[in-house]
Write an enzyme that holds these catalytic residues in place. Structure first.
Site, PDB file in Angstrom:
ATOM      1  N   THR A 128     -25.791   9.562   7.192  1.00 28.17           N
ATOM      2  CA  THR A 128     -26.694   9.051   8.223  1.00 28.17           C
ATOM      3  C   THR A 128     -25.954   8.291   9.314  1.00 28.17           C
ATOM      4  OG1 THR A 128     -28.561   8.939   6.701  1.00 28.17           O
ATOM      5  CG2 THR A 128     -28.659   7.505   8.604  1.00 28.17           C
ATOM      6  N   THR A 153     -26.021   7.501   2.159  1.00 30.06           N
ATOM      7  CA  THR A 153     -26.545   6.520   1.203  1.00 30.06           C
ATOM      8  C   THR A 153     -27.247   7.132  -0.001  1.00 30.06           C
ATOM      9  OG1 THR A 153     -28.628   6.291   2.436  1.00 30.06           O
ATOM     10  CG2 THR A 153     -26.827   4.788   3.011  1.00 30.06           C
TER      11      THR A 153
END
Length: 332
Positions: free
Chosen positions: A16, A98
């Site tokens: 991300t 993540t």
């Protein structure tokens, strides 16, 4: 004469932190675009890094973290271990997605001897998003890796100004910026708003930290996780054995209790030579050894979650299949 800045190697793997969405409010489906900003573009957005450290980029293929396989994990572990052994490097920062950051950070903690800081960071909002958190996370990760107080602590996880030990860090929210928690231990410390690195926990080692050298490993044995639920039978355990698993992690209910049918299947698996490690699907607390498990040679995970237990068990199996020799690696 000004003091020379520490040299920090930045290993970029995608995720991300470099993702580009459709617009600034695309904060959830940005992964569908499969677009990423180049590392040099990300660094250009953070000129403040130049006052903290001398950055040396190490660019890896951009992959979603949930798309990483064990071969990728071994490759990354070898790289980071090698980098920490280079005398002119003060620390390493790894940017990572993540979704599986907690597992990869934990794996690196198992294969990198504690010494030079290794910091894993990421972002909960894409690089193109409104109020993207990646730039500050990256700056603070470099600050942490350059901090003398981080030496000897093993691999650390840094997001949202908060420092966690790789052993305890876990993602506890799907989309919140403050998504990571440190379990019962809590955060080790913080990178404060003025850039000061503050630790609130003393330096503590545990047996498996840096205990494995991945340089000679060509792969990892298969270890499956079987999650328990009301009325579960032994089918998943039996399927794992048929698939050739060398180990099975039982994510049991409560303090590590599989159903009776699962228990019977796990005992048969152990009798067939599969190493069984009892864990829990519960978010916090320890799974302690029980006398009735001893005859079946079960290992217990302590307070590791099932996903981290799987990785430690896989590495342990490259050395031994004796539960009595494996158990001390899980004891804290």
């Amino acid at each position: 004469m000004t003091a020379r800045l520490p040299r920090i190697t930045l290993v970029s793997t995608g995720g991300t932190i470099s993702a580009v969405g459709r617009d600034r409010l695309d904060l959830s489906r940005y992964g569908d675009t499969n677009r990423h900003r180049e590392l040099c573009a990300l660094l250009d957005e953070i000129p403040e890094l130049a006052a903290v450290a001398e950055i040396h980029p190490e660019v890896r293929p951009a992959l979603p973290s949930h798309g990483m396989g064990l071969a990728d994990l071994l490759d990354l572990g070898r790289l980071v271990r090698r980098l920490t052994g280079e005398p002119n490097i003060a620390g390493v920062v790894v940017t990572y997605g993540t979704n599986t950051l907690e597992e990869t950070a934990f794996f690196m903690d198992l294969v990198c001897p504690p010494g030079k800081p290794v910091v894993v960071t990421g972002a909960m909002r894409p690089a193109s998003g409104l109020s993207a958190d990646g730039p500050l996370n990256l700056l603070n990760a470099v600050r942490l890796a350059a901090s003398p107080g981080a030496r000897g602590r093993g691999v650390l996880v840094l997001l949202d100004d908060t420092i966690h030990a790789a052993r305890d860090a876990t993602k506890a929210a799907t989309n919140r910026v403050a998504a990571f928690r440190g379990g019962e231990v809590g955060p080790l410390g913080f990178v404060e708003s003025d850039g000061t690195v503050v630790f609130h926990h003393r330096l503590e080692r545990w047996p498996a930290q840096g205990a494995f050298d991945p340089s000679s490993l060509t792969g990892l044995p298969r270890v499956d996780v079987v999650v328990s639920y009301l009325g579960a039978d032994g089918a998943m355990v039996e399927a794992s054995v048929r698939a050739g698993a060398a180990g099975i992690v039982s994510a049991g209910t409560g303090a590590g209790y599989p159903t009776p049918a699962e228990r019977a299947a796990l005992e048969r698996a152990a009798e067939a030579g599969v190493v069984v490690c009892q864990a829990s699907r519960v978010a916090a607390g320890r799974v302690t050894p029980r006398p009735e498990a001893v005859p079946h040679g079960f290992v217990t995970c302590g307070n590791l979650n099932p996903w981290k237990t799987r990785l430690l068990l896989a590495l342990a199996l490259t050395h031994s299949r004796d539960p009595a020799r494996i158990q001390p690696l899980f004891d804290r």
